[in-house]
Scaffold this motif. Structure first.
Motif, PDB file in Angstrom:
ATOM      1  N   CYS A  12       0.779  -1.106  -0.075  1.00 29.30           N
ATOM      2  CA  CYS A  12       0.069  -0.234   0.063  1.00 29.30           C
ATOM      3  C   CYS A  12       0.845   1.250  -0.053  1.00 29.30           C
ATOM      4  CB  CYS A  12      -0.954  -0.068   1.289  1.00 29.30           C
ATOM      5  SG  CYS A  12      -1.988   1.289   1.339  1.00 29.30           S
ATOM      6  N   CYS A  16      -1.212   5.390   6.035  1.00 31.05           N
ATOM      7  CA  CYS A  16      -2.068   5.984   7.100  1.00 31.05           C
ATOM      8  C   CYS A  16      -1.174   5.639   8.258  1.00 31.05           C
ATOM      9  CB  CYS A  16      -3.383   5.284   7.035  1.00 31.05           C
ATOM     10  SG  CYS A  16      -4.147   5.388   5.418  1.00 31.05           S
ATOM     11  N   CYS A  19      -2.186   2.657  10.778  1.00 33.31           N
ATOM     12  CA  CYS A  19      -2.213   1.292  10.155  1.00 33.31           C
ATOM     13  C   CYS A  19      -0.986   0.385  10.404  1.00 33.31           C
ATOM     14  CB  CYS A  19      -2.396   1.322   8.593  1.00 33.31           C
ATOM     15  SG  CYS A  19      -2.591  -0.235   7.629  1.00 33.31           S
ATOM     16  N   TYR A  22       0.433  -2.482   6.511  1.00 36.03           N
ATOM     17  CA  TYR A  22       0.698  -2.459   5.074  1.00 36.03           C
ATOM     18  C   TYR A  22       2.090  -2.244   5.088  1.00 36.03           C
ATOM     19  CZ  TYR A  22       2.320   2.516   6.209  1.00 36.03           C
ATOM     20  OH  TYR A  22       3.204   3.404   6.711  1.00 36.03           O
TER      21      TYR A  22
HETATM   22  S1  SF4 Z   1      -5.215   1.799   6.492  1.00 34.58           S
HETATM   23 FE1  SF4 Z   1      -3.471   0.622   5.694  1.00 34.58          FE
HETATM   24  S2  SF4 Z   1      -3.836  -0.708   4.122  1.00 34.58           S
HETATM   25 FE2  SF4 Z   1      -5.497   0.936   4.175  1.00 34.58          FE
HETATM   26  S3  SF4 Z   1      -5.249   2.580   2.829  1.00 34.58           S
HETATM   27 FE3  SF4 Z   1      -4.351   3.045   4.925  1.00 34.58          FE
HETATM   28  S4  SF4 Z   1      -2.016   2.254   4.955  1.00 34.58           S
HETATM   29 FE4  SF4 Z   1      -3.287   1.456   3.247  1.00 34.58          FE
END
Ligand code: SF4
Length: 308
Positions: A12, A16, A19, A22
């Motif tokens: 990804c 974020c 999170c 990723y």
């Molecule tokens: S929550 Fe994690 S997997 Fe989803 S868009 Fe954000 S960084 Fe990417």
């Protein structure tokens, strides 16, 4: 509902800060599930007695919209109507439409024609521009999100509303999220669409994330469910989150929730500390002890697609 979230890729570029799931495209540990791996996960869900899959992954720049359309068409062909699936979240849908240089209406039509019935409202977290600038500045704006969700509804597919609480959002931001959801639903209903099927709120899991923080307690969650039930009187169902609240999720039925799913896997929240209980009968005993009758619910084919 008994469901499995199938995380088809953890690569990804959105980054974020809340999170733990990723990895960036050039980092070690990135994966994309093969079609056989996806089928094996769905088969295992069916063995558990479930029939709902929610596909969810990262914004992987190597996977174009066509990859997803092919995957979803293959799932529909193999399982027909015996398994329903939430194909993407709205946030992933925005990313894919953007990368394909398609309008939201065009991208939605591609998915629908590949056999998709549902795109969930995931990826909304807190729908204020300020929250997104603080935590997820590459995850599109609130305006993008709501325009895309409206196009999904207009295409005949169905969608849901979601919300995540327990970051650093203010009470005003929580209210703004609820107001935007309510206004969105009012506009859909007045234009003759069914709009949002349900509203699901879950709680932030902070473990292993860049943002960190602490979990909110169950009482705060229950109060927010009660507030949401009152505020969103134009959304029929409020769903409580067994995935993030475990046994405590069922007390939210006393606070206005009327819907829940029992998940057997979600790598995204498990990486951030979520605990999944696979003793489904043991879980169902909890709401029954609270005085509720539990009824199995299927995610139905949307009425607008019924004749296809
Ligand atoms: S929550 Fe994690 S997997 Fe989803 S868009 Fe954000 S960084 Fe990417």
């Amino acid at each position: 509902m008994v469901m499995r979230i199938v995380n088809y890729t953890n690569v990804c570029v959105a980054q974020c800060d809340y999170c733990a799931f990723y990895v960036l495209p050039n980092q070690n540990g990135g994966y994309v599930l093969s079609r056989d791996e996806v089928f094996a996960k769905i088969d295992e869900l069916v063995e558990f007695g479930g029939d709902l899959v929610a596909f969810n992954g990262g914004f992987n720049p190597k996977l174009p919209l066509d990859f997803y359309c092919d995957l979803f068409a293959a799932v529909r062909e193999r399982y027909g109507e015996t398994v329903e699936f939430y194909a993407l979240t709205v946030a992933e849908f925005v990313f894919l439409a953007d990368r394909a240089r398609l309008t939201y209406a065009e991208a939605a039509a591609r998915l629908r024609d590949a056999g998709v019935h549902w795109v969930t409202g995931g990826g909304s977290e807190i729908l204020t521009e300020d929250f997104r600038a603080r935590h997820a500045k590459w995850k599109y704006t609130v305006r993008d999100y709501l325009e895309a969700q409206r196009a999904i509804i207009e295409s005949g597919m169905r969608t849901t509303a979601t919300m995540v609480i327990g970051f650093d959002e203010t009470l005003e931001e929580r209210l703004e999220h609820l107001q935007r959801t309510r206004d969105f639903q009012d506009a859909c209903l007045s234009d003759g669409y069914d709009g949002l099927f349900s509203f699901l709120c879950w709680t932030y899991k902070p473990y292993g994330t860049a943002f960190g923080g602490r979990e909110i307690d169950a009482r705060e969650y229950w109060r927010h469910i009660a507030l949401s039930r009152i505020f969103l009187d134009n959304v029929r169902h409020v769903r409580t989150s067994v995935l993030t609240q475990n046994e405590d999720a069922f007390r939210a039925l006393d606070y206005g929730a009327d819907d829940f799913d029992l998940p057997i896997e979600d790598e995204v929240t498990q990486k951030a500390g979520a605990r999944i209980e696979l003793d489904l009968e043991g879980l169902l005993a909890i709401p029954r002890r609270l005085g509720y009758e539990t009824v199995y619910r299927r995610a139905e084919r949307p009425a607008a697609l019924a004749s296809e």
